[in-house]
Design a protein around this motif. Structure first.
Motif, PDB file in Angstrom:
ATOM      1  N   ALA A  16      11.343  22.389   7.827  1.00 43.97           N
ATOM      2  CA  ALA A  16      11.812  23.769   7.933  1.00 43.97           C
ATOM      3  C   ALA A  16      12.566  24.015   9.233  1.00 43.97           C
ATOM      4  N   ARG A  17      12.205  23.248  10.277  1.00 41.94           N
ATOM      5  CA  ARG A  17      12.845  23.445  11.580  1.00 41.94           C
ATOM      6  C   ARG A  17      14.144  22.654  11.713  1.00 41.94           C
ATOM      7  N   LYS A  18      14.165  21.441  11.175  1.00 41.66           N
ATOM      8  CA  LYS A  18      15.312  20.560  11.372  1.00 41.66           C
ATOM      9  C   LYS A  18      16.293  20.580  10.208  1.00 41.66           C
ATOM     10  N   ALA A  19      15.754  20.582   8.997  1.00 40.28           N
ATOM     11  CA  ALA A  19      16.622  20.475   7.816  1.00 40.28           C
ATOM     12  C   ALA A  19      17.209  21.830   7.460  1.00 40.28           C
ATOM     13  N   ARG A  20      17.979  22.375   8.362  1.00 39.47           N
ATOM     14  CA  ARG A  20      18.634  23.660   8.137  1.00 39.47           C
ATOM     15  C   ARG A  20      20.140  23.468   8.184  1.00 39.47           C
ATOM     16  N   LEU A  21      20.817  24.203   7.330  1.00 38.36           N
ATOM     17  CA  LEU A  21      22.270  24.062   7.220  1.00 38.36           C
ATOM     18  C   LEU A  21      23.023  25.070   8.084  1.00 38.36           C
ATOM     19  N   THR A  22      22.322  25.716   9.004  1.00 38.99           N
ATOM     20  CA  THR A  22      22.975  26.729   9.835  1.00 38.99           C
ATOM     21  C   THR A  22      24.111  26.130  10.649  1.00 38.99           C
ATOM     22  N   SER A  23      23.845  24.981  11.268  1.00 40.18           N
ATOM     23  CA  SER A  23      24.884  24.353  12.094  1.00 40.18           C
ATOM     24  C   SER A  23      26.083  23.934  11.243  1.00 40.18           C
ATOM     25  N   ALA A  24      25.804  23.363  10.072  1.00 33.61           N
ATOM     26  CA  ALA A  24      26.898  22.936   9.205  1.00 33.61           C
ATOM     27  C   ALA A  24      27.723  24.134   8.741  1.00 33.61           C
ATOM     28  N   VAL A  25      27.067  25.226   8.402  1.00 29.91           N
ATOM     29  CA  VAL A  25      27.785  26.432   7.969  1.00 29.91           C
ATOM     30  C   VAL A  25      28.639  26.971   9.106  1.00 29.91           C
ATOM     31  N   ASN A  26      28.092  26.989  10.321  1.00 28.44           N
ATOM     32  CA  ASN A  26      28.862  27.482  11.477  1.00 28.44           C
ATOM     33  C   ASN A  26      30.084  26.599  11.749  1.00 28.44           C
ATOM     34  N   ASP A  27      29.892  25.283  11.598  1.00 28.38           N
ATOM     35  CA  ASP A  27      31.018  24.363  11.826  1.00 28.38           C
ATOM     36  C   ASP A  27      32.097  24.538  10.764  1.00 28.38           C
ATOM     37  N   VAL A  28      31.681  24.752   9.520  1.00 26.75           N
ATOM     38  CA  VAL A  28      32.655  24.988   8.458  1.00 26.75           C
ATOM     39  C   VAL A  28      33.402  26.299   8.700  1.00 26.75           C
ATOM     40  N   ASP A  29      32.677  27.317   9.133  1.00 27.08           N
ATOM     41  CA  ASP A  29      33.333  28.592   9.462  1.00 27.08           C
ATOM     42  C   ASP A  29      34.339  28.410  10.589  1.00 27.08           C
ATOM     43  N   SER A  30      34.003  27.572  11.572  1.00 30.86           N
ATOM     44  CA  SER A  30      34.927  27.315  12.673  1.00 30.86           C
ATOM     45  C   SER A  30      36.204  26.633  12.176  1.00 30.86           C
ATOM     46  N   ILE A  31      36.048  25.684  11.243  1.00 29.00           N
ATOM     47  CA  ILE A  31      37.228  25.009  10.677  1.00 29.00           C
ATOM     48  C   ILE A  31      38.096  26.009   9.915  1.00 29.00           C
ATOM     49  N   ILE A  32      37.460  26.848   9.117  1.00 26.29           N
ATOM     50  CA  ILE A  32      38.215  27.850   8.349  1.00 26.29           C
ATOM     51  C   ILE A  32      38.963  28.795   9.280  1.00 26.29           C
ATOM     52  N   THR A  33      38.305  29.186  10.367  1.00 26.71           N
ATOM     53  CA  THR A  33      38.951  30.091  11.327  1.00 26.71           C
ATOM     54  C   THR A  33      40.193  29.449  11.943  1.00 26.71           C
ATOM     55  N   LYS A  34      40.081  28.180  12.302  1.00 29.23           N
ATOM     56  CA  LYS A  34      41.233  27.479  12.884  1.00 29.23           C
ATOM     57  C   LYS A  34      42.377  27.374  11.877  1.00 29.23           C
ATOM     58  N   LEU A  35      42.060  27.102  10.641  1.00 32.36           N
ATOM     59  CA  LEU A  35      43.096  27.001   9.610  1.00 32.36           C
ATOM     60  C   LEU A  35      43.776  28.348   9.382  1.00 32.36           C
ATOM     61  N   LEU A  36      42.997  29.421   9.378  1.00 33.70           N
ATOM     62  CA  LEU A  36      43.575  30.748   9.185  1.00 33.70           C
ATOM     63  C   LEU A  36      44.482  31.127  10.352  1.00 33.70           C
ATOM     64  N   GLU A  37      44.037  30.798  11.565  1.00 35.04           N
ATOM     65  CA  GLU A  37      44.862  31.100  12.738  1.00 35.04           C
ATOM     66  C   GLU A  37      46.182  30.313  12.681  1.00 35.04           C
ATOM     67  N   ALA A  38      46.092  29.059  12.259  1.00 42.15           N
ATOM     68  CA  ALA A  38      47.311  28.258  12.153  1.00 42.15           C
ATOM     69  C   ALA A  38      48.251  28.830  11.101  1.00 42.15           C
ATOM     70  N   ARG A  39      47.702  29.258   9.970  1.00 42.36           N
ATOM     71  CA  ARG A  39      48.546  29.834   8.929  1.00 42.36           C
ATOM     72  C   ARG A  39      49.236  31.111   9.411  1.00 42.36           C
ATOM     73  N   GLU A  40      48.528  31.938  10.136  1.00 40.51           N
ATOM     74  CA  GLU A  40      49.118  33.172  10.647  1.00 40.51           C
ATOM     75  C   GLU A  40      50.207  32.874  11.675  1.00 40.51           C
ATOM     76  N   SER A  41      49.965  31.857  12.506  1.00 35.75           N
ATOM     77  CA  SER A  41      50.975  31.493  13.514  1.00 35.75           C
ATOM     78  C   SER A  41      52.257  30.976  12.855  1.00 35.75           C
ATOM     79  N   ILE A  42      52.089  30.158  11.825  1.00 33.14           N
ATOM     80  CA  ILE A  42      53.262  29.630  11.114  1.00 33.14           C
ATOM     81  C   ILE A  42      54.007  30.746  10.398  1.00 33.14           C
ATOM     82  N   ALA A  43      53.259  31.653   9.773  1.00 36.59           N
ATOM     83  CA  ALA A  43      53.903  32.750   9.046  1.00 36.59           C
ATOM     84  C   ALA A  43      54.628  33.689   9.991  1.00 36.59           C
ATOM     85  N   ALA A  44      54.074  33.892  11.196  1.00 43.43           N
ATOM     86  CA  ALA A  44      54.695  34.824  12.143  1.00 43.43           C
ATOM     87  C   ALA A  44      55.913  34.204  12.831  1.00 43.43           C
ATOM     88  N   GLY A  45      55.907  32.882  13.055  1.00 40.92           N
ATOM     89  CA  GLY A  45      57.005  32.249  13.787  1.00 40.92           C
ATOM     90  C   GLY A  45      58.254  32.044  12.952  1.00 40.92           C
TER      91      GLY A  45
END
Length: 444
Positions: A16-45
């Motif tokens: 219950a303490r170790k086998a949690r997907l919180t870190s994996a979910v946060n890392d996936v959210d971080s990847i999605i955020t970077k991709l969205l920022e890149a898409r917005e930068s490309i669309a704006a430029g």
């Protein structure tokens, strides 16, 4: 096995303490955020060279992000595998006794029990497919006539039996006919529809059903119809007193739940129209309900506080309704398959231990039709008393039932005939004598 439980609890806490997907979910959210920022930068430029540069810079962070996610998942998987190994060590696989299968000769009854369980649980599509395949399998295998020892007839004109076969059906292949399954499916669909209304705090359909079956409920001594009308009255009064909406949430003027109105006209009108028929059996309860309305605006500090308590009232009535509905169909409130499987699971560890002990002593279990030892079951599974003859010290069975002597003492039928001299006998516990024909079989 019991000695390993503290260690298993610690391992489970580690999972219950170790086998949690919180870190994996946060890392996936971080990847999605970077991709969205890149898409917005490309669309704006709008500059293709700038877009190529942005994508080039994004490759390494995205790659590192996926590696981090994989590492997070590996840690979770490792913890789960370690706990699986701990379970295997604590609960080693043991071969089950298969020398004698009491249900091997009754495949149709097993299929029927499974189909009935699926219908009772509301899995109508699964039940229909299962029964179709069971009939197809039975049609290509040798069949034999099955005569069940007992059957519970459903209280209806439809040709339906619960724990046996239809009167017109004697073969395994046609043990559960489509007409029977459709009849039960319609009944249980109606039951689940009413239960859904009760869950939504709508008692109209349940009250209508209880009125349609009032005679049958009266014969059973059931108070279901009155309890439904009683809760409807309380709900009307409580809704008007505290402004309850359809979901049972209070719509109050402040956080303390102060009443928003005191017009109990609907509650009084409902009581006047529907309570008169219950006054013979429930007059005291009706008077208590009427008196409680005087304190409705301050019910929580009144002597009638429990009258307006509805925290579990709807859930309790849903259970009572299910029990009465199944009873009128000639069925038990709980699925027999569920009860049998649960009882078997409770008894299985003792059975495995007993089989191991008899094999080590090179003895055999000769009681093929009954358990060789007593299995303690919870009170909810205690349906009838078990009588042990005080003379022979043996448990009574269908072939050797308990009988009541004229003096009131109870023996097993075989014990009575062993004591008798011709047609006369003397009770082993008192000086009364009698004739064997005067002994009456009793039922627990």
């Amino acid at each position: 096995m019991a000695d390993n439980m503290p260690t298993l609890r610690k391992d489970l806490q580690a999972v219950a303490r170790k086998a949690r997907l919180t870190s994996a979910v946060n890392d996936v959210d971080s990847i999605i955020t970077k991709l969205l920022e890149a898409r917005e930068s490309i669309a704006a430029g709008g500059d293709p060279h700038a877009a190529s540069l942005i994508l080039t810079k994004l490759q390494n962070p995205i790659k590192e992000g996926f590696e981090t996610v994989n590492n997070d998942l590996k840690a979770v998987s490792k913890t789960q595998k370690e706990f699986g190994k701990a379970l295997d060590r604590s609960f080693p696989i043991t071969s089950l006794p298969t020398e004698y299968d009491v249900m091997q000769k009754h495949p149709a009854l097993i299929n029927r029990a499974i189909a009935m369980h699926l219908l009772r649980e509301g899995h109508f599509d699964v039940s229909r497919v299962f029964m179709d395949e069971a009939r197809d399998m039975a049609s290509i295998t040798p069949t034999r006539t099955v005569k069940p020892k007992r059957s519970e007839e459903i209280n209806t004109d439809a040709p339906m039996l619960d724990n046996g076969l239809s009167d017109a059906v004697t073969s395994v292949a046609a043990n559960f006919t489509p007409s029977e399954s459709m009849y039960l499916q319609d009944k249980f669909q109606h039951m689940y529809s009413i239960l859904q209304d009760i869950k939504a705090r709508n008692l109209g359909s349940a009250i209508e059903w209880s009125r349609d079956n009032s005679d049958a409920l009266e014969e059973r001594g059931s108070n279901l119809e009155f309890e439904l009308c009683k809760l409807q009255f309380i709900w009307l009064a409580k809704s008007q007193s505290y402004g309850l909406d359809g979901d049972g949430d209070e719509d109050t003027d402040d956080d303390e739940g102060s009443p928003v109105g005191n017009d109990f006209g609907a509650a009084f009108a409902y009581a006047r129209d529907h309570f008169d028929r219950f006054r013979t059996r429930h007059l005291a309860e009706i008077q208590r309900l009427a008196a409680a309305l005087v304190y409705a605006s301050n019910i929580h500090e009144s002597p009638y506080a429990t009258v307006f308590e509805t925290a579990t009232a709807f859930e309790d009535l849903a259970a009572s309704f299910t029990r009465e509905f199944c009873s009128l169909l000639g069925l038990s409130a709980e699925s027999p398959l569920y009860v049998a499987a649960t009882a078997g699971t409770i008894a299985l560890p003792r059975l495995i231990k007993f089989i191991g002990a008899t094999r080590s002593k090179r003895t055999e279990w000769t009681s093929a039709n009954e358990m060789a030892f007593e299995t303690p079951l919870p009170a909810s599974m205690t349906y009838h008393s078990i009588f042990v003859c005080p003379v022979s010290k043996e448990q009574t069975t269908g072939e050797n039932p308990p009988v009541r002597l004229p003096c009131g003492h109870v023996l097993a039928n075989d014990s009575l005939h062993n004591l008798a001299k011709g047609s006369k006998f003397k009770c082993p516990y008192c000086p009364v004598e009698g004739l064997t024909r005067d002994a009456q079989q009793i039922y627990f």
